[in-house]
Design a protein around this motif. Structure first.
Motif, PDB file in Angstrom:
ATOM      1  N   PRO A 160      30.002  35.713  -4.240  1.00  0.00           N
ATOM      2  CA  PRO A 160      29.716  36.600  -3.153  1.00  0.00           C
ATOM      3  C   PRO A 160      29.269  35.693  -1.947  1.00  0.00           C
ATOM      4  O   PRO A 160      28.412  35.285  -2.105  1.00  0.00           O
ATOM      5  CB  PRO A 160      29.011  37.864  -3.357  1.00  0.00           C
ATOM      6  N   ALA A 168      31.595  34.971 -11.249  1.00  0.00           N
ATOM      7  CA  ALA A 168      32.089  34.719  -9.842  1.00  0.00           C
ATOM      8  C   ALA A 168      33.561  34.532  -9.801  1.00  0.00           C
ATOM      9  O   ALA A 168      34.172  35.014  -8.835  1.00  0.00           O
ATOM     10  CB  ALA A 168      31.519  33.472  -9.241  1.00  0.00           C
ATOM     11  N   ARG A 199      35.268  38.031  -9.734  1.00  0.00           N
ATOM     12  CA  ARG A 199      35.101  38.558  -8.447  1.00  0.00           C
ATOM     13  C   ARG A 199      36.273  38.084  -7.808  1.00  0.00           C
ATOM     14  O   ARG A 199      36.991  38.938  -7.002  1.00  0.00           O
ATOM     15  CB  ARG A 199      33.666  38.210  -7.814  1.00  0.00           C
ATOM     16  N   LEU A 234      39.802  40.235  -5.532  1.00  0.00           N
ATOM     17  CA  LEU A 234      39.900  39.986  -4.240  1.00  0.00           C
ATOM     18  C   LEU A 234      41.518  40.268  -3.785  1.00  0.00           C
ATOM     19  O   LEU A 234      42.313  39.620  -4.259  1.00  0.00           O
ATOM     20  CB  LEU A 234      39.418  38.894  -3.386  1.00  0.00           C
TER      21      LEU A 234
END
Length: 516
Positions: free
Chosen positions: A112, A426, A429, A433
């Motif tokens: 992030p 990570a 994530r 997206l």
């Protein structure tokens, strides 16, 4: 026909070079290291670094104490499933971003935005310190194995009794570190070719150990004892908890699957070779480790005879019972010692490359010096030497207290596991997206998300038990102090970020070039 082969190889080399150049450009890095590793040489590097079948024997005391024979079997199988999920998750990330920076780059690129700089810096410090502790740990393990063999051979009615001293172990540790340093500096050009030879030794040594244990075995355990007889010698409240604590044996044996990544900038066609090397290493070592585990469990004799051995290693009396020969036992131990020294060579290379990469991003004190690459050898010699000096200094702790040294060395597993958790999380994530993850030469496809989630869950679960002592209600000497050392490392990294990283650290994501 010969001309066609030459042209084909030349074309493959050209395409590999183009891919490596493109990867470095996308990552925003300048090629400084020589790409002299190929698939088999880097496979030899990683398989012998992990040294799974050797480590299963060396660390068998933990599993036999907490879980017993059957516990070791089922914990090994279950742990491998979780471990393999973590390996193939990181293999896909390594294919996207094949860089010596490894996990801290991945966290920076896919984490992030608001937290990626700090989390990347924390990941980098944990990885650097984890690999430094790994080198100290493997050198000390080799040193104490030498001492264990001296105890085994010179005790009882032999006429000479070895007088065990901690400073002997320290000197042995320094000697092993010196061997690794010589190979990684003066012998650096030969390292790729040497790793292929060591791969042969790794496989040949396995056969050389396996055959006499089966052929010379004077008696074997029953199927019931191996597959159904659990043990809770550690005195835990339940057998299930005992088995979970005993998983330290397979976890230690599989530590370091990210090693290939930290050598990525020295590997030809890295975005393809590195992930497949990681997968191959896990499968090869996983299979060899399981076979040697079953062999030991069937041939070791009564469990009580191998627990709390005078030598400190349960495999020594186990092999002695299996073969009935001190000479054969010494031969097996010598093979394992040689292979662990080879592992130390690879670990030092990995530790120095991780240190070099982190210093290149100005994250360490004296970064310019640590990131310097010798123009003649094209390796970061300063980082190699500093890694050795750290191990020498840490080994001095053993003179005062072995427990204190073990606490420092054992933080390796927790530190590296934390970096795996952060980097895979990570990447999860990035998957959700809108833009998704960049294309890669190794992809898990639709299975990627569930595999990544399972890997993180297993890593979070397993890391808890790396902080447990071997036995319930331990004395201060027997206590596992790695949780304390790990906490100190985290605090140290945070302080370093506030004092140094926040001002000077060049987060890798700022250098990454976006691609369509």
């Amino acid at each position: 026909m010969g001309t066609d082969n030459i042209m084909a190889h030349a074309d493959d080399a050209f395409q590999s070079s183009n891919q490596d150049d493109w990867d470095m450009q996308r990552l925003g890095k300048t090629q400084q290291l020589k790409r002299n590793f190929r698939f088999y040489s880097i496979l030899g590097f990683t398989t012998t670094l992990m040294a799974t079948w050797e480590s299963i024997l060396l660390t068998s005391t933990y599993g036999l104490t907490d879980g017993g024979r059957a516990g070791m079997v089922y914990v090994y199988i279950a742990s491998f499933v979780g471990f393999f999920a973590a390996v193939i998750s990181m293999a896909e990330i390594a294919s996207v971003a094949p860089t010596s920076a490894g996990q801290y780059h991945w966290v920076s690129e896919f984490g992030p935005p608001r937290a990626q700089r700090f989390l990347s810096y924390l990941t980098g410090w944990l990885s650097v310190l984890g690999w430094q502790a790994a080198f100290a740990s493997i050198c000390f393990l080799c040193g104490t194995l030498i001492q264990g063999l001296l105890v085994f051979n010179y005790s009882g009615d032999t006429g000479y009794v070895y007088d065990y001293h901690r400073w002997h172990g320290t000197l042995f540790t320094i000697a092993i570190a010196a061997i690794g340093t010589l190979i990684n500096t003066y012998g650096a050009k030969m390292l790729p070719s040497l790793e292929i030879v060591i791969l042969g030794l790794h496989l040949g040594g396995f056969v050389a150990v396996l055959v006499p244990m089966w052929a010379m075995g004077s008696g074997t355990s029953t199927n019931y004892e191996v597959w159904r007889e659990f043990s809770n010698s550690g005195g835990w409240p339940s057998m299930g908890l005992a088995c979970l604590v005993g998983q330290l044996t397979p976890i230690f044996s599989w530590t370091g699957p990210d090693a290939a990544t930290h050598m990525a900038e020295e590997v030809q066609n890295a975005s393809f070779v590195i992930p497949w090397c990681m997968v191959s290493t896990a499968l090869i070592n996983g299979a060899l480790g399981f076979v040697i585990l079953i062999t030991m469990l069937y041939t070791m004799g009564p469990l009580a005879d191998v627990l709390d051995p005078a030598s400190g290693f349960s495999f020594i009396p186990a092999v002695n019972h299996a073969t009935g020969s001190m000479a054969a036992t010494n031969g097996v131990a010598a093979i394992i010692l040689v292979m662990e020294v080879c592992s130390a060579i690879s670990i030092l290379a990995t530790a120095s490359r991780q240190t070099f990469a982190f210093a290149r991003d100005k994250a360490l004190p004296f970064s310019k010096t640590l990131a310097h690459v010798n123009k003649r050898t094209q390796i970061p010699i300063v980082s190699v030497l500093v890694s050795t000096i750290i191990t020498v200094l840490l080994s001095l702790i053993n003179i005062g207290s072995t427990a204190a040294f073990n606490a420092v060395a054992s933080v390796m597993i927790a530190a590296l596991f934390t970096t795996y958790i952060l980097s895979i999380a990570a990447f999860i994530r990035a998957r959700i997206l809108p833009g998704g993850i960049p294309p890669s030469m190794f992809s898990l496809g639709r299975l990627g998300m569930p595999i990544n989630i399972f890997a993180v869950a297993w890593l979070c679960f397993s890391i808890i038990f790396t902080f447990f002592p071997t036995a319930n209600n331990p004395t201060p000497v027997d206590m596992n102090w790695s949780i304390l050392v790990f906490g100190v490392v985290i605090i140290f990294a945070i302080v370093q970020y506030l004092l140094h990283g926040a001002r000077l650290y060049e987060a890798p994501v700022t250098q990454v070039r976006k691609t369509e």
